[in-house]
Design an enzyme around this catalytic site. Sequence first.
Site, mmCIF file in Angstrom:
data_model
loop_
_atom_site.group_PDB
_atom_site.id
_atom_site.type_symbol
_atom_site.label_atom_id
_atom_site.label_comp_id
_atom_site.label_asym_id
_atom_site.label_seq_id
_atom_site.Cartn_x
_atom_site.Cartn_y
_atom_site.Cartn_z
ATOM 1 N N LYS A 1 120.483 82.101 52.230
ATOM 2 C CA LYS A 1 119.499 83.168 51.989
ATOM 3 C C LYS A 1 119.716 83.694 50.577
ATOM 4 O O LYS A 1 120.845 83.916 50.151
ATOM 5 C CB LYS A 1 119.669 84.297 53.012
ATOM 6 C CG LYS A 1 118.760 85.515 52.732
ATOM 7 C CD LYS A 1 118.826 86.576 53.849
ATOM 8 C CE LYS A 1 118.080 87.846 53.446
ATOM 9 N NZ LYS A 1 118.129 88.900 54.485
ATOM 10 N N LYS B 1 113.683 100.520 53.168
ATOM 11 C CA LYS B 1 114.947 100.937 53.763
ATOM 12 C C LYS B 1 115.258 102.365 53.344
ATOM 13 O O LYS B 1 114.885 102.783 52.252
ATOM 14 C CB LYS B 1 116.089 100.054 53.233
ATOM 15 C CG LYS B 1 116.173 98.667 53.827
ATOM 16 C CD LYS B 1 117.383 97.937 53.264
ATOM 17 C CE LYS B 1 117.445 96.503 53.743
ATOM 18 N NZ LYS B 1 117.667 96.362 55.189
ATOM 19 N N GLU C 1 112.689 90.065 55.981
ATOM 20 C CA GLU C 1 112.173 89.107 55.006
ATOM 21 C C GLU C 1 113.004 87.829 54.932
ATOM 22 O O GLU C 1 112.484 86.782 54.563
ATOM 23 C CB GLU C 1 112.108 89.772 53.626
ATOM 24 C CG GLU C 1 113.426 89.766 52.812
ATOM 25 C CD GLU C 1 114.569 90.516 53.489
ATOM 26 O OE1 GLU C 1 114.296 91.385 54.326
ATOM 27 O OE2 GLU C 1 115.746 90.215 53.197
ATOM 28 N N ARG D 1 114.328 85.884 57.224
ATOM 29 C CA ARG D 1 113.864 84.805 58.100
ATOM 30 C C ARG D 1 112.554 84.211 57.598
ATOM 31 O O ARG D 1 112.295 83.032 57.801
ATOM 32 C CB ARG D 1 113.741 85.321 59.545
ATOM 33 C CG ARG D 1 112.689 86.373 59.744
ATOM 34 C CD ARG D 1 112.859 87.129 61.056
ATOM 35 N NE ARG D 1 113.934 88.129 60.980
ATOM 36 C CZ ARG D 1 114.303 88.908 61.995
ATOM 37 N NH1 ARG D 1 113.709 88.794 63.165
ATOM 38 N NH2 ARG D 1 115.270 89.798 61.848
#
Length: 511
Positions: free
Chosen positions: A279, A291, A363, A365
């Site tokens: 990732k 967030k 995001e 995944r």
Amino acid sequence: MMNISIKQAQVIDQPCDLLVLSLFQSTTITGGVVGELNKCLEGALAQAIKQDRFEGKFGEWLIFPTFGKMKAKKIALIGLGDRSAFDLDALRKIGAHILRRSREAKAERVTTILHGVGTAGLLARDVAQALGEGMWLGAYRFHTYKGVNFKKKEQFEVREILICETERVKVVAGERGMAEARVLSEGVMLARDLVNTPSMEMTPSRLAEVAQSLARPGSPPARRAGRISVQMLSAAKMEKLGMRAALVVAQGSQHPAVGVHLIYRPKQKSKKKIVIIGKAVTFDSGGLSLKPADGMMAMKCDMAGAATVIGLFQALPKLAPHVEVHGIFLAVENMPSGTAYRPGDVVKAMNGTTIEVLNTDAEGRVTLADALSYASGLKPDAMIDLATLTGACVVALGDDLSAIMSNDRKLTDRLLASAKEAGEGLWELPLFQPYQELIKSKIADIKNIGGGRSAGAITAGLFLSHFVGKIPWAHLDIAGPAYAEKETRPDISYGGTGYGVRLLARYLQGL
Ligand code: BES
Ligand code: ZN
Ligand code: ZN
């Protein structure tokens, strides 16, 4: 990098700033090197042990000057703890303890031994490797952004560690282990540096450049064993490949997405092909599903998976495993803006699966959907992804364990065994199929969030399973151990940990 060498010599004869020997818990000092040392010092060592009530507990430290009675200016004893609990991971920690305590004592030149060889069948090669990893990784500090005053005053470093061993065969074996420790530690430290570098500098293009530099012709490792080559996937190329999912995540950022495909080919042609995927979100603000401030503070770490891929690839030519290895990451930044992707948007991934984005903070995944689709296209024998994927995984397993979820028993067992050898925490979670219900979308094939607070790490894993086809695959959720807020071990310091480099290296070497 600090130098560590092994020499065929008597440890007591060496001139140095600090001589470090060790004792298991509740052993007497009459025999062995410690006994000899005590004789040299006319019983002063035994006296110091008594006075300080030194018991040999794990990591316990006793240090005192020799006042010119020996060639070493100071002597230290480190406790090895309970003999029955002693193993390679304990040795790694001992290596890191020795390094840190020596640094505190301002010892530039340190002499020590291959602690614990023979205990519980430990071999010289493995002991040297574990000690070396502990020492180098324990020495790691990230001072790039400290000012000049700090650098002048506070940056004392141990320069030279000399390990003495009297038997020739053990010296030779030890040297081999130490060489491997050096290569692995360099890879881990590169990964740590990449994670620790602020997102304002570690942008998608910067991350891609670092990967690209590993393949530069003429870089020394490339000439020796296997070679590294690299293919860059520009945003335009990604578009052509149909990587809409990864691209849409980058849409809110000023920095365009960029993909990297590294290839290591061994010297002798290999039948096995393994793909490692990381990732690579260089900063995760959450996007429009923003967030809260606290949750964003450490989010420069969200490319730790890719950092591990890069660290591993730096080490591969020197480790020279007999398998073809591909490393893939799609680097993006997840930002909120007028061009950002929105909750409710639907995108089609490279393999044709449609994704309803209900939370732009899930995001990772979404980007991995395309990375895994692309990786599957290479038809590898196995693929492994590493991702700082879910906070839920940290809730489930804490800071010291990653989760492994996989469609293949053998691959899982191999990775669990490699992690154990490497001293990296890894625990299995199930890809529990009934939970596929939780990620069904009403308007697309799947949605990018699961059922509220339930099984967040598993639903993320199940989401990824839609992009791997029938290929043996393992997903490692490294959200906990990739970044250390607390130093839970002496070979880990605050910030990026380089988690996974050593476990993947072991896995590849074992094939
Ligand atoms: N990068 C985060 C996960 C993370 C959390 C990594 C803490 C390291 C430490 C990921 O992109 C994320 O935000 N996940 C969400 C998913 C949720 C919206 C379904 C999470 O875990 O809260
Ligand atoms: Zn996120
Ligand atoms: Zn993320």
